[in-house]
Write a protein that holds these residues in place. Structure first.
Motif, short mmCIF file in Angstrom:
data_model
loop_
_atom_site.label_atom_id
_atom_site.label_comp_id
_atom_site.label_asym_id
_atom_site.label_seq_id
_atom_site.Cartn_x
_atom_site.Cartn_y
_atom_site.Cartn_z
N VAL A 1 0.84 -1.20 0.00
CA VAL A 1 0.00 0.00 0.00
C VAL A 1 0.88 1.25 0.00
N PRO A 2 0.61 2.23 -0.84
CA PRO A 2 1.41 3.46 -0.87
C PRO A 2 1.30 4.23 0.45
N TYR A 3 2.40 4.88 0.84
CA TYR A 3 2.37 5.66 2.09
C TYR A 3 3.24 6.90 1.92
N LEU A 4 3.01 7.86 2.81
CA LEU A 4 3.89 9.03 2.94
C LEU A 4 3.84 9.49 4.39
N VAL A 5 5.00 9.85 4.93
CA VAL A 5 5.09 10.45 6.26
C VAL A 5 5.28 11.95 6.10
N ILE A 6 4.47 12.72 6.82
CA ILE A 6 4.54 14.18 6.82
C ILE A 6 4.81 14.61 8.26
N ARG A 7 5.98 15.16 8.52
CA ARG A 7 6.34 15.50 9.89
C ARG A 7 6.78 16.96 9.99
N ALA A 8 6.21 17.67 10.96
CA ALA A 8 6.62 19.04 11.26
C ALA A 8 7.56 19.01 12.47
N ILE A 9 8.56 19.84 12.44
CA ILE A 9 9.63 19.78 13.44
C ILE A 9 9.26 20.60 14.68
N SER A 10 9.17 19.89 15.81
CA SER A 10 8.80 20.52 17.08
C SER A 10 10.00 20.72 18.00
N ASP A 11 11.12 20.05 17.72
CA ASP A 11 12.32 20.17 18.54
C ASP A 11 13.52 19.77 17.69
N GLN A 12 14.71 19.99 18.25
CA GLN A 12 15.93 19.70 17.50
C GLN A 12 16.61 18.41 17.96
N ALA A 13 15.89 17.55 18.68
CA ALA A 13 16.39 16.24 19.09
C ALA A 13 17.71 16.33 19.85
N ASP A 14 17.90 17.42 20.60
CA ASP A 14 19.14 17.59 21.35
C ASP A 14 18.83 17.81 22.82
N MET A 15 19.78 18.34 23.58
CA MET A 15 19.57 18.50 25.02
C MET A 15 18.47 19.50 25.37
N LYS A 16 18.04 20.30 24.40
CA LYS A 16 16.94 21.24 24.62
C LYS A 16 15.61 20.71 24.12
N ALA A 17 15.58 19.46 23.68
CA ALA A 17 14.37 18.91 23.06
C ALA A 17 13.17 18.95 23.98
N THR A 18 13.36 18.62 25.25
CA THR A 18 12.22 18.60 26.17
C THR A 18 11.73 20.01 26.47
N GLU A 19 12.60 21.02 26.30
CA GLU A 19 12.18 22.42 26.48
C GLU A 19 11.45 22.92 25.24
N ASN A 20 12.01 22.64 24.06
CA ASN A 20 11.44 23.14 22.81
C ASN A 20 10.12 22.48 22.45
N TYR A 21 9.99 21.21 22.81
CA TYR A 21 8.84 20.41 22.38
C TYR A 21 7.51 21.08 22.69
N PRO A 22 7.20 21.44 23.96
CA PRO A 22 5.89 22.05 24.21
C PRO A 22 5.73 23.42 23.58
N GLU A 23 6.81 24.16 23.46
CA GLU A 23 6.74 25.52 22.93
C GLU A 23 6.40 25.54 21.45
N PHE A 24 6.97 24.63 20.68
CA PHE A 24 6.83 24.66 19.23
C PHE A 24 5.83 23.65 18.68
N THR A 25 5.26 22.81 19.55
CA THR A 25 4.36 21.77 19.09
C THR A 25 3.14 22.34 18.37
N ALA A 26 2.49 23.35 18.95
CA ALA A 26 1.26 23.89 18.37
C ALA A 26 1.50 24.43 16.96
N GLN A 27 2.61 25.17 16.77
CA GLN A 27 2.90 25.71 15.44
C GLN A 27 3.23 24.60 14.46
#
Length: 231
Positions: free
Chosen positions: A189-215
């Motif tokens: 079955v054809p698929y596509l993943v569409i992902r918006a970036i909420s954090d930079q997967a680094d030591m600040k990820a847990t800080e950035n995640y809630p701030e940028f999730t909505a946008q």
């Protein structure tokens, strides 16, 4: 044509659920599947829950029970590649499970033994369609194409982020896309993943995640709606 859509968290599917016309609900494997129409297209929508097993089960049910002709996985992710910034969108060219590790038997990291491939290409038609829908996004939102790497791990360290970029050439990381890609591959079955970036997967990820999730959610919602209209 029925479009299957999977989001791991309620906030990743609520914007689409609110737009469903003629909505019906069915519970399978503890998951709430909503069917109806968005932009005139038949849609089967589910909040799978977090992680690869939940995502694979949801994808299987969409295909087996709701006869999805293609699957979109929408959601948020951590940026890995240097050019991928907060709020950007990554469209999958392919997906890989970064936590699959049988190196003890001489395989490279990420390789699934006894399968013809461990890198699952996205559907080219869906990818090209998504790329044509960029104009619907707000100015300043950059759309990238690249490899999505998935594992049952929230990446929040520079070392792990660098490893995923070095070993797998990942553009972004998350916890469901490759399991959906793997399932779609097995079913053809054809698929596509569409992902918006909420954090930079680094030591600040847990800080950035809630701030940028909505946008980030707003960004991928606009793109997904435009795709449904164009399909």
């Amino acid at each position: 044509m029925t479009v299957g859509i999977i989001g791991a968290m309620e906030e990743e599917v609520s914007g689409l659920a609110a737009r469903l016309a003629e909505a019906k609900e069915e519970v399978r494997a503890g998951m709430r599947f909503l069917t109806g129409k968005i932009e005139g297209k038949e849609v089967a929508l589910v909040c799978s829950g977090i992680g690869k097993v939940n995502a694979a089960v949801a994808a299987s049910i969409l295909i087996e029970r709701f006869h999805a002709d293609c699957i979109l996985n929408t959601g948020i992710a951590g940026g890995i590649a240097p050019e991928v910034k907060l709020g950007d969108i990554v469209l999958s060219t392919a997906c890989l499970e970064h936590d699959f590790n049988v190196t003890a038997f001489g395989y490279e990291k990420g390789v699934i033994p006894r399968m013809e491939t461990s890198v699952f290409p996205a559907d080219q038609r869906l990818l090209e369609l998504a790329k044509t829908c960029e104009e619907e996004l707000a100015s300043g939102v950059t759309v990238h194409t690249g490899r999505v790497v998935s594992g049952d791990l929230f990446v929040a360290s520079r070392e792990k982020k660098e490893e995923l970029y070095r070993d797998f050439h990942g553009s972004c990381c998350e916890m469901e896309g490759a399991a959906i890609a793997h399932t779609a591959h097995l079913y053809g079955v054809p698929y596509l993943v569409i992902r918006a970036i909420s954090d930079q997967a680094d030591m600040k990820a847990t800080e950035n995640y809630p701030e940028f999730t909505a946008q980030a959610i707003e960004n991928f919602l606009k793109l997904t709606l435009r795709m449904l209209k164009a399909l």
